[in-house]
Write an enzyme that holds these catalytic residues in place. Structure first.
Site, PDB file in Angstrom:
ATOM      1  N   THR A  34      -2.698 -23.822  -8.742  1.00  0.00           N
ATOM      2  CA  THR A  34      -3.276 -22.908  -9.741  1.00  0.00           C
ATOM      3  C   THR A  34      -3.025 -23.455 -11.147  1.00  0.00           C
ATOM      4  OG1 THR A  34      -2.612 -21.130  -8.232  1.00  0.00           O
ATOM      5  CG2 THR A  34      -3.501 -20.473 -10.366  1.00  0.00           C
ATOM      6  N   ASP A  88       2.313 -21.434 -15.512  1.00  0.00           N
ATOM      7  CA  ASP A  88       2.776 -21.878 -14.194  1.00  0.00           C
ATOM      8  C   ASP A  88       2.286 -20.897 -13.126  1.00  0.00           C
ATOM      9  OD1 ASP A  88       4.069 -23.375 -12.277  1.00  0.00           O
ATOM     10  OD2 ASP A  88       6.053 -23.230 -13.181  1.00  0.00           O
ATOM     11  N   ALA A  90       2.927 -19.028  -9.102  1.00  0.00           N
ATOM     12  CA  ALA A  90       4.034 -18.362  -8.400  1.00  0.00           C
ATOM     13  C   ALA A  90       3.598 -18.097  -6.960  1.00  0.00           C
ATOM     14  CB  ALA A  90       4.403 -17.047  -9.082  1.00  0.00           C
ATOM     15  N   GLY A 104       6.052 -25.423  -3.890  1.00  0.00           N
ATOM     16  CA  GLY A 104       5.856 -26.878  -3.972  1.00  0.00           C
ATOM     17  C   GLY A 104       7.169 -27.622  -4.142  1.00  0.00           C
ATOM     18  N   GLU A 110      10.917 -26.291 -12.986  1.00  0.00           N
ATOM     19  CA  GLU A 110      10.126 -25.153 -13.490  1.00  0.00           C
ATOM     20  C   GLU A 110      11.035 -24.130 -14.159  1.00  0.00           C
ATOM     21  OE1 GLU A 110       6.386 -25.116 -10.340  1.00  0.00           O
ATOM     22  OE2 GLU A 110       8.227 -24.108  -9.776  1.00  0.00           O
TER      23      GLU A 110
END
Ligand code: 5RP
Length: 230
Positions: A34, A88, A90, A104, A110
């Site tokens: 995403t 980011d 989720a 991932g 992150e």
């Protein structure tokens, strides 16, 4: 109503969040399928001249490779006290905007980037929204290879079903060369307490619970986009 495919939803969420980036910002680039849509749109905006003076901090080696190929000027956290915005993905988002991340395996970097960020924007399709974290995802727990079995036993002791993440036949390796234990707790009644418990254990490098860090969530569903600011 026919449901749009998940990839199209991810693209909508990621590209919308990229509109929050402004010239002059230091930007955290998230990891996953995403966040990459935000990264690509940021690159387009830089190349069209719409964004100037952007520097970006990637949250994984994969994102670093993608962003560098896209021509985004990259930096690390050396000398940077504050990242203006990070976009980011989720794996789960609860109503208080607490998260499970690390699908991932990039949750250590992150989280370092998220903690240094003024405005953490999370981009998801609506399948990621849950009433309670742990409902459909295990908590990824990054452990150093030395003594990892004792961390697995500890996770079991505190109520999880841990599974060593594999890459084919071998243990999956994070960007730091560590292992991941995917710890299935089921619905987590008190994510902040579990965060503290996991963080206190030697050998656990970092886990995928992101508590009280998110400022905005962008959710794409077949009914359209929703921007949920806190
Ligand atoms: C990687 C992550 C990702 O952001 C998370 O797994 C969501 O990925 P995707 O957008 O591909 O569903 O935390 O460590």
């Amino acid at each position: 109503m026919c449901r749009m495919n998940v990839k199209a939803l991810k693209q909508q969420a990621g590209e919308f969040a990229a509109t929050f980036v402004e010239s002059g910002m230091l930007v955290g680039l998230g990891s996953g399928s995403t966040a990459i849509f935000a990264t690509r749109r940021i690159a387009q905006r830089i190349h069209s001249g719409d964004l100037r003076d952007i520097r970006a901090v990637p949250t994984s080696l994969a994102t670093e490779a993608a962003a560098s190929e896209l021509g985004i000027p990259l930096t690390d956290l050396t000398g940077a006290t504050r990242i203006d915005i990070t976009i980011d993905g989720a794996d789960e988002v609860d109503p208080a905007f607490n998260l499970i991340k690390g699908g991932g395996g990039a949750h250590l970097r992150e989280k370092i980037v998220a903690q240094a960020t003024e405005r953490l924007v999370i981009v998801v399709d609506d399948s990621k929204l849950v009433e309670q974290l742990g409902t459909s995802w295990a908590v990824p727990v990054e452990v150093i290879p030395f003594g990892w079995e004792s961390q697995a036993a500890y996770l079991q002791f505190i109520g999880a079903r841990p599974a060593l993440r594999l890459d084919g036949e071998s243990p999956f390796k994070t960007d730091q060369g560590n292992h991941i234990l995917d710890a299935a707790f089921g619905p987590i009644a008190d994510p902040a307490a579990l965060d503290a418990t996991l963080s206190a254990r030697a050998g656990i490098v970092e886990h995928g619970l992101f508590i009280n860090m998110t400022r905005d969530v962008v959710v794409a569903s077949s009914d359209g986009l929703q921007h949920l600011p806190r």
